[in-house]
Design a protein around this motif. Structure first.
Motif, PDB file in Angstrom:
ATOM      1  N   THR A 179       2.604  -4.063  -0.548  1.00 32.03           N
ATOM      2  CA  THR A 179       2.930  -3.050   0.526  1.00 32.03           C
ATOM      3  C   THR A 179       2.281  -3.076   1.971  1.00 32.03           C
ATOM      4  O   THR A 179       0.994  -2.981   2.102  1.00 32.03           O
ATOM      5  CB  THR A 179       3.275  -1.564   0.060  1.00 32.03           C
ATOM      6  OG1 THR A 179       3.638  -1.537  -1.183  1.00 32.03           O
ATOM      7  CG2 THR A 179       3.945  -0.916   1.060  1.00 32.03           C
TER       8      THR A 179
ATOM      9  N   HIS B 267       8.843   6.363   4.273  1.00 34.68           N
ATOM     10  CA  HIS B 267       9.441   6.943   2.790  1.00 34.68           C
ATOM     11  C   HIS B 267       8.200   7.168   1.919  1.00 34.68           C
ATOM     12  O   HIS B 267       7.102   6.744   2.335  1.00 34.68           O
ATOM     13  CB  HIS B 267      10.385   6.378   2.251  1.00 34.68           C
ATOM     14  CG  HIS B 267      10.250   4.961   1.660  1.00 34.68           C
ATOM     15  ND1 HIS B 267       9.724   3.907   2.493  1.00 34.68           N
ATOM     16  CD2 HIS B 267      10.185   4.383   0.447  1.00 34.68           C
ATOM     17  CE1 HIS B 267       9.467   2.804   1.571  1.00 34.68           C
ATOM     18  NE2 HIS B 267      10.015   3.050   0.286  1.00 34.68           N
TER      19      HIS B 267
ATOM     20  N   ASP C 293       4.239   3.477  -3.412  1.00 35.30           N
ATOM     21  CA  ASP C 293       3.309   2.168  -2.975  1.00 35.30           C
ATOM     22  C   ASP C 293       3.072   2.343  -1.317  1.00 35.30           C
ATOM     23  O   ASP C 293       2.078   1.434  -1.062  1.00 35.30           O
ATOM     24  CB  ASP C 293       4.161   0.852  -3.268  1.00 35.30           C
ATOM     25  CG  ASP C 293       5.285   0.944  -2.837  1.00 35.30           C
ATOM     26  OD1 ASP C 293       6.123   1.894  -3.257  1.00 35.30           O
ATOM     27  OD2 ASP C 293       5.955  -0.151  -2.092  1.00 35.30           O
ATOM     28  N   HIS C 294       3.658   3.504  -0.826  1.00 31.37           N
ATOM     29  CA  HIS C 294       3.460   3.626   0.476  1.00 31.37           C
ATOM     30  C   HIS C 294       2.602   4.659   0.827  1.00 31.37           C
ATOM     31  O   HIS C 294       2.267   4.708   1.797  1.00 31.37           O
ATOM     32  CB  HIS C 294       4.858   3.826   1.105  1.00 31.37           C
ATOM     33  CG  HIS C 294       5.873   2.491   1.166  1.00 31.37           C
ATOM     34  ND1 HIS C 294       6.199   1.991   2.249  1.00 31.37           N
ATOM     35  CD2 HIS C 294       6.253   2.012   0.051  1.00 31.37           C
ATOM     36  CE1 HIS C 294       6.879   0.919   2.094  1.00 31.37           C
ATOM     37  NE2 HIS C 294       7.091   0.933   0.554  1.00 31.37           N
TER      38      HIS C 294
ATOM     39  N   ASP D 127      11.739   0.038   3.675  1.00 31.21           N
ATOM     40  CA  ASP D 127      12.076  -0.613   2.603  1.00 31.21           C
ATOM     41  C   ASP D 127      13.723  -0.712   2.617  1.00 31.21           C
ATOM     42  O   ASP D 127      14.231  -0.271   1.811  1.00 31.21           O
ATOM     43  CB  ASP D 127      11.799  -0.232   0.978  1.00 31.21           C
ATOM     44  CG  ASP D 127      10.058  -0.519   0.786  1.00 31.21           C
ATOM     45  OD1 ASP D 127       9.469  -1.056   1.682  1.00 31.21           O
ATOM     46  OD2 ASP D 127       9.774  -0.086  -0.175  1.00 31.21           O
TER      47      ASP D 127
ATOM     48  N   HIS E 105       7.667  -4.555   2.990  1.00 29.96           N
ATOM     49  CA  HIS E 105       7.009  -5.727   2.111  1.00 29.96           C
ATOM     50  C   HIS E 105       7.352  -6.808   2.931  1.00 29.96           C
ATOM     51  O   HIS E 105       8.677  -7.124   3.521  1.00 29.96           O
ATOM     52  CB  HIS E 105       7.659  -5.725   0.876  1.00 29.96           C
ATOM     53  CG  HIS E 105       7.368  -4.362  -0.025  1.00 29.96           C
ATOM     54  ND1 HIS E 105       6.376  -4.347  -0.426  1.00 29.96           N
ATOM     55  CD2 HIS E 105       8.004  -3.389   0.133  1.00 29.96           C
ATOM     56  CE1 HIS E 105       6.438  -2.938  -1.219  1.00 29.96           C
ATOM     57  NE2 HIS E 105       7.580  -2.045  -0.694  1.00 29.96           N
TER      58      HIS E 105
HETATM   59 ZN   LIG Z   1       7.809  -0.518  -0.835  1.00 32.99          ZN
END
Ligand SMILES: [Zn+2]
Ligand SMILES: [Zn+2]
Length: 221
Positions: free
Chosen positions: A13, A58, A62-63, A152, A194
């Motif tokens: 990410t 968001h 993973d962020h 994303d 990504h």
């Molecule tokens: Zn992501």
């Protein structure tokens, strides 16, 4: 505006430090380890940047790995769209579902929505609400330099995932792309959550989700 990208954690990410005139914003602290956090801190220190805002496109797991660390270090909470608040409150459940661990992020106290602006140095970010992959996905647009941090929503050659995630909508995602991102213009460089940066023009011409009828979804679907 200078955009420095980093790619962290098992989900690959992107984390961005955007800066201008010695002032910076940090977007999507995807750092999952102390050494990944240190990469970002070193960049900020080496460039003698003052961090004005901590921002999220968001709040998928993973962020947000580095939210707790950077909130403590820079003395502020991450700003996010209100529709993402529950994801942050449930960060540990999100982490469990993916078999990873997280230092729970402080719940945001400032929320951003379409029409808001965020300023640092000589830059004014316009906020676009671009739901579909996530209900509160937002993009940060610097119209003056034709650059946008887009999370994303739209990737080089692909689009945000809508399978296997809560509160997604493919028609909403396509509407966000066609009604919010494409109008930014072909010259605009987008920095996604990504993969590599790309331009609106490149995606308009080559992204199969935008060029092929097979993938095209209208708002009526
Ligand atoms: Zn992501
Ligand atoms: Zn996501």
């Amino acid at each position: 505006m200078t955009v420095q990208s980093f790619t962290f954690n098992a989900f690959m990410t992107n984390c961005y430090v955007c800066h201008d005139g010695g002032e910076a914003v940090l977007i999507d602290p995807s750092c999952a380890t102390a050494s990944e956090q240190q990469h970002v801190v070193e960049y900020i220190d080496e460039h003698e940047l003052t961090v004005r805002h901590l921002l999220l496109t968001h709040a998928h797991i993973d962020h947000i790995f580095g939210c707790a660390f950077f909130s403590a270090r820079y003395g502020q909470r991450f700003q996010v769209h209100a529709a993402e608040r529950a994801f942050i409150e449930q960060a540990e459940e999100q982490a469990q579902a993916f078999g990873v661990q997280i230092d729970p992020p402080p719940v945001p106290d400032t929320f951003l929505d379409e029409g808001d602006t965020v300023t640092f140095g000589g830059v004014t970010f316009d906020i676009l609400h671009t739901p579909g992959h996530s209900p509160g996905s937002i993009c940060f647009v610097d119209a003056a330099s034709d650059q946008a941090i887009t999370g994303d929503v739209l990737f080089q050659g692909s689009i945000g995932r809508v399978q296997g995630l809560p509160q997604t909508s493919r028609p909403q995602l396509m509407a966000s792309i066609t009604e919010k991102l494409l109008p930014l213009g072909d010259e605009t460089t987008i920095y996604p959550g990504h993969g590599p940066s790309t331009t609106i023009g490149h995606e308009r011409q080559h992204n199969p989700f935008l060029t092929s009828d097979e993938f095209r979804v209208t708002k009526d679907d």
